[in-house]
Write an enzyme that holds these catalytic residues in place. Structure first.
Site, short mmCIF file in Angstrom:
data_model
loop_
_atom_site.label_atom_id
_atom_site.label_comp_id
_atom_site.label_asym_id
_atom_site.label_seq_id
_atom_site.Cartn_x
_atom_site.Cartn_y
_atom_site.Cartn_z
CB ILE A 131 -0.87 0.01 1.38
CG1 ILE A 131 -0.26 0.17 2.55
CG2 ILE A 131 -1.88 -1.23 1.24
CD1 ILE A 131 -1.12 0.52 3.78
CG ASP A 132 3.99 1.38 2.61
OD1 ASP A 132 2.70 1.65 3.16
OD2 ASP A 132 4.80 0.52 3.36
O1 F6P Z 1 4.09 -1.51 4.45
C1 F6P Z 1 2.72 -1.59 4.80
C2 F6P Z 1 2.47 -1.10 5.98
O2 F6P Z 1 1.13 -0.84 6.28
C3 F6P Z 1 2.92 0.46 6.34
O3 F6P Z 1 2.46 1.44 5.73
C4 F6P Z 1 3.36 0.37 7.70
O4 F6P Z 1 3.97 1.15 8.25
C5 F6P Z 1 3.49 -1.25 8.15
O5 F6P Z 1 3.14 -1.83 7.05
C6 F6P Z 1 2.65 -1.81 9.40
O6 F6P Z 1 3.35 -3.12 9.68
P1 F6P Z 1 2.30 -4.22 10.48
O7 F6P Z 1 1.19 -4.80 9.84
O8 F6P Z 1 3.52 -5.02 10.89
O9 F6P Z 1 2.06 -3.41 11.93
#
Ligand code: F6P
Length: 325
Positions: free
Chosen positions: A130-131
């Site tokens: 999504i980034d």
């Molecule tokens: O890389 C996608 C993402 O949703 C980022 O936007 C966010 O910083 C991270 O993953 C969150 O990761 P997790 O699901 O491990 O908390």
């Protein structure tokens, strides 16, 4: 160059909406080209443990519209070690898998780069995060859905903000890139933005808020998440101290942005890139990500796709500044 006969497909790291559409495209394209396909469950962890499942046309029926990933995702600490990658390679070889399609983001492609450098295993990546923070594609699979989810949520926040004359600080995801915040900020008509590079610049934020129209009932500040989620609460505290008269609230959108049905844009992107991944793998490409640049499918080495700082588009930044007053 040996002909590829059997490929493995896996999703790794964080899930993103559209991953299922990409899995479907990979499996169906492989079947069309008479390749055997194996789904590797739980990303690199499942690869190390040999968590494999044969796939065919039917195993990907009725998934194009579903969020998440039927193969499950996740990170693997063991795969970051040479011993972990050795185990993974041995598992692949024991199944006669001679090519891989990796669906994921930065972490996934760092792993793919290491495996591809150490072993004779061609790997093609499909950018799914999504980034939107990979070089070599205008958009990643999942980004469009995530920004639309964030917009829908913030439009609702605007309703209540307006009714109560409140200032809302809304934190969106996006790792350290700020690319979700940038588009969402424009689309919801944010009064101010805090994105990497400007996030700690409180005087600039105060100036922005003071520049704004005094007769405007609600204000929304979109904040890109930082190192740790929840920094918006800190920012909210500072704003409250500076402007005790503002009725201020903080909202962290969180993982809602990672789920849900993929948009049309994401389904089409995932389908195109899934098809391309199998085709280039068959044609002898290895260790690269397929992406879409100006509507053309382009390959970019893993090395290049992950090692970069994506500059925030200054045109978009300008639009936010011009229209938010
Ligand atoms: O890389 C996608 C993402 O949703 C980022 O936007 C966010 O910083 C991270 O993953 C969150 O990761 P997790 O699901 O491990 O908390």
């Amino acid at each position: 160059m040996a002909k590829i006969k059997k490929i493995g497909v896996f999703t790794s790291g964080s899930d993103s909406p559209g991953m299922n559409a990409a899995i479907r495209a990979v499996v169906r394209t492989a079947v069309l080209y008479d390749l055997e396909v194996v789904g590797i469950r739980r990303g690199y962890e499942g690869m190390i443990q040999g968590d494999f499942t044969p796939m065919n046309r039917k195993s990907v029926s009725n998934i194009i519209q579903r969020g998440g990933t039927i193969l499950k995702a996740g990170r693997s600490e063991e795969f970051k070690t040479p011993a972990g990658r050795k185990k993974a390679f041995e598992q692949l070889k024991s199944q006669n898998i001679d090519g891989l399609v990796a669906l994921g983001g930065n972490g996934t492609f760092i792993g793919a780069k290491d495996l591809g450098r150490e072993y004779d295993m061609p790997i093609i990546g499909v950018p799914c995060t999504i980034d939107n923070d990979l070089l070599g594609t205008d958009f990643t699979v999942g980004y469009d859905t995530a920004i639309n989810t964030a917009i829908e949520a913030i439009d609702k926040i605007r309703d209540t903000a307006e009714s109560h004359d409140r200032l809302f600080i809304v934190e969106v995801m996006g790792s350290d890139s700020g690319l979700i915040a940038l588009r969402v900020g424009i689309a919801i008509g944010a009064e101010a933005m805090m994105i990497p590079g400007t996030r700690s610049d409180m005087p600039a934020l105060f100036a922005r808020l003071e520049m704004g129209r005094k007769d405007k009932a609600s204000k929304i500040v979109v904040v890109a998440e930082g190192e740790e989620p929840g920094e918006a609460f800190e920012i909210g505290k500072i704003i409250k101290e500076k402007y005790p008269n503002y009725d201020t609230r903080v909202s962290v959108l969180g993982h809602i942005q990672r789920g849900g049905k993929p948009t049309c844009m994401d389904r089409v992107l995932a389908s195109r890139l899934g098809v391309a991944a199998v085709e280039v793998l068959r044609n002898g490409h290895r260790n690269e990500m397929v992406g879409l640049i100006h509507n053309d499918i382009i390959g970019t080495s893993f090395e290049r796709s992950i090692k970069h700082n994506i500059d925030l588009n200054t045109d978009l930044l300008k639009v936010v500044e011009m229209l938010s007053l």
